[in-house]
Design a protein around this motif. Sequence first.
Motif, short mmCIF file in Angstrom:
data_model
loop_
_atom_site.label_atom_id
_atom_site.label_comp_id
_atom_site.label_asym_id
_atom_site.label_seq_id
_atom_site.Cartn_x
_atom_site.Cartn_y
_atom_site.Cartn_z
N CYS A 153 -20.65 1.80 -8.03
CA CYS A 153 -19.44 1.77 -8.86
C CYS A 153 -19.52 2.73 -10.03
N THR A 154 -20.68 3.25 -10.33
CA THR A 154 -20.79 4.12 -11.50
C THR A 154 -20.80 5.59 -11.11
N THR A 155 -20.67 5.90 -9.82
CA THR A 155 -20.65 7.28 -9.37
C THR A 155 -19.36 7.56 -8.63
N LEU A 156 -19.08 8.84 -8.41
CA LEU A 156 -17.91 9.21 -7.64
C LEU A 156 -18.11 8.85 -6.18
N GLY A 157 -17.02 8.51 -5.50
CA GLY A 157 -17.12 8.22 -4.08
C GLY A 157 -17.56 9.45 -3.30
N GLN A 158 -18.28 9.23 -2.21
CA GLN A 158 -18.72 10.30 -1.34
C GLN A 158 -18.10 10.10 0.04
N PRO A 159 -17.58 11.15 0.68
CA PRO A 159 -16.96 10.99 2.00
C PRO A 159 -17.94 10.42 3.02
N ASP A 160 -17.43 9.57 3.89
CA ASP A 160 -18.23 8.98 4.95
C ASP A 160 -17.87 9.58 6.30
N SER A 161 -17.12 10.68 6.28
CA SER A 161 -16.72 11.35 7.51
C SER A 161 -16.46 12.82 7.21
N ALA A 162 -16.85 13.68 8.15
CA ALA A 162 -16.46 15.07 8.03
C ALA A 162 -14.93 15.15 8.04
N GLY A 163 -14.41 16.09 7.26
CA GLY A 163 -12.97 16.27 7.20
C GLY A 163 -12.29 15.49 6.09
N VAL A 164 -13.03 14.60 5.42
CA VAL A 164 -12.48 13.86 4.28
C VAL A 164 -12.85 14.62 3.01
N LEU A 168 -10.31 13.61 -2.67
CA LEU A 168 -9.58 12.38 -2.37
C LEU A 168 -10.41 11.14 -2.66
N VAL A 169 -11.65 11.11 -2.14
CA VAL A 169 -12.43 9.89 -2.26
C VAL A 169 -13.07 9.72 -3.64
N LYS A 170 -12.97 10.74 -4.48
CA LYS A 170 -13.51 10.57 -5.83
C LYS A 170 -12.71 9.52 -6.60
N HIS A 171 -11.53 9.18 -6.09
CA HIS A 171 -10.71 8.16 -6.73
C HIS A 171 -10.97 6.76 -6.17
N THR A 172 -11.98 6.64 -5.32
CA THR A 172 -12.34 5.34 -4.75
C THR A 172 -13.70 4.92 -5.27
N ARG A 173 -13.75 3.82 -6.02
CA ARG A 173 -15.01 3.28 -6.53
C ARG A 173 -15.48 2.18 -5.59
N GLN A 174 -16.78 1.87 -5.65
CA GLN A 174 -17.31 0.79 -4.82
C GLN A 174 -18.16 -0.17 -5.65
N ILE A 175 -18.09 -1.43 -5.27
CA ILE A 175 -18.93 -2.46 -5.87
C ILE A 175 -19.46 -3.37 -4.78
N PRO A 176 -20.57 -4.06 -5.01
CA PRO A 176 -21.08 -4.99 -4.01
C PRO A 176 -20.21 -6.25 -3.92
N TYR A 177 -20.20 -6.83 -2.74
CA TYR A 177 -19.54 -8.13 -2.51
C TYR A 177 -20.37 -9.22 -3.20
N ASN A 178 -19.69 -10.28 -3.60
CA ASN A 178 -20.33 -11.42 -4.27
C ASN A 178 -21.01 -11.02 -5.58
N ASP A 179 -20.48 -10.02 -6.26
CA ASP A 179 -21.06 -9.53 -7.51
C ASP A 179 -19.94 -9.38 -8.53
#
Length: 413
Positions: A153-164, A168-179
Amino acid sequence: MNSSEYYNEARALIPGGVSSPVRAIQPYPFYVTSGKGARITTAEGAVLIDCCGAYGPLILGHAHPAVRDAITEQLKDGWLYGTPTPAEIDLAKRVTNDHRSMDMVRFVSSGSEATMAAIRLARGFTKRTDIIKIEGGFHGAHDAVLVQAGSGCTTLGQPDSAGVLQDLVKHTRQIPYNDIESLSSILEKDARSIAALIMEPVMGNIGPILPEPGYLAEVRKVTAEHDVLLIFDEVITGYRLGIGGAQQYFGVTPDLTTLGKILGGGLPIGAFGGRRDIMEHIAPAGPVYQAGTFSGNPLSLAAGIATLKQIHAHPQMYQELADHTQEIGAVCSGKSGSFVSLGSMFKYYFRPEPPRNYREAKEADTAGFRKFWDKMLAAGIFLPPSQFETNFLSIAHGSDEKAAICQAYQTCI
């Protein structure tokens, strides 16, 4: 032709020989020629008890007579008009009556379309750029949510597929579930740039992984405090955990909800809905564009209406299905792994303790699972071919199927 021959032909015509990566099984997938009730028949003539259920839609089983008859009747009148139909209003009434969070609903053609549109709507409504998703949560194969798991959640998102595109994904943050602490931290810092949190209330595409007591209620509280929309992706859990889905089961009300799978009775469908003030931003009522030639397809609507009629006529089915999965879990007691279930969703993890999040799930012994999967298939039980996919039961799984599943789990683990 047998499955190997079909696959060799398909590889020359279809990338990887399959129309979805999850269907790729080494050395080749088996091909199915028919399904009825709780069983499918392969090209080789093998009859398997199906605990995949097309990855969730078939809560009534394969080729349920009521759904088949509804599709057949609609076929007599045509199957695509390019106009509104009365069936849209019928299904919309049923969906909104079943979900207190949904004042209005828009039908689309897949769960991926539903989550894509819900995210666009959240951004259009809030006029904010970023979203948060849960690590390992799957919300379809569109660019905003194809983010590399573990980017944090403290870094920019990284694409999980070629072509992305990174942009675009720098605007998507991530956090763990149940946290809840991770969610609180990112919102306290950046809430003014975040439109929504999208999450599976019960993680299904890496699970099931269950929410800890009070977690979802805290998520609702924290997002509301920061005026961040909460999107529950109930493409899997909608009508799977009961009428009203996970939000009814856990007593938590999101701002937007996405549905799919069971809603279409086995035909392609998706839907997103929520508060009236948000939904009225969707075109043509508002400035957020969403459209589709096959949205509200008459055949899918007919199948969905028939499915919901069956569910409402037999609400006791949910407890019966939950009892059946618990019986399967009982035969796994004492084994070295962990059995997780909720309602008719279940999974045996090759990990000593049930995972709390994506990172813990990834600690499971995937080689051990593959050996187990092969044994189960040889025993006549078809499970999703991944440690990280949920198994499902349907009302078509009777006493004979349940006994066979329990016996297989007991001997194959």
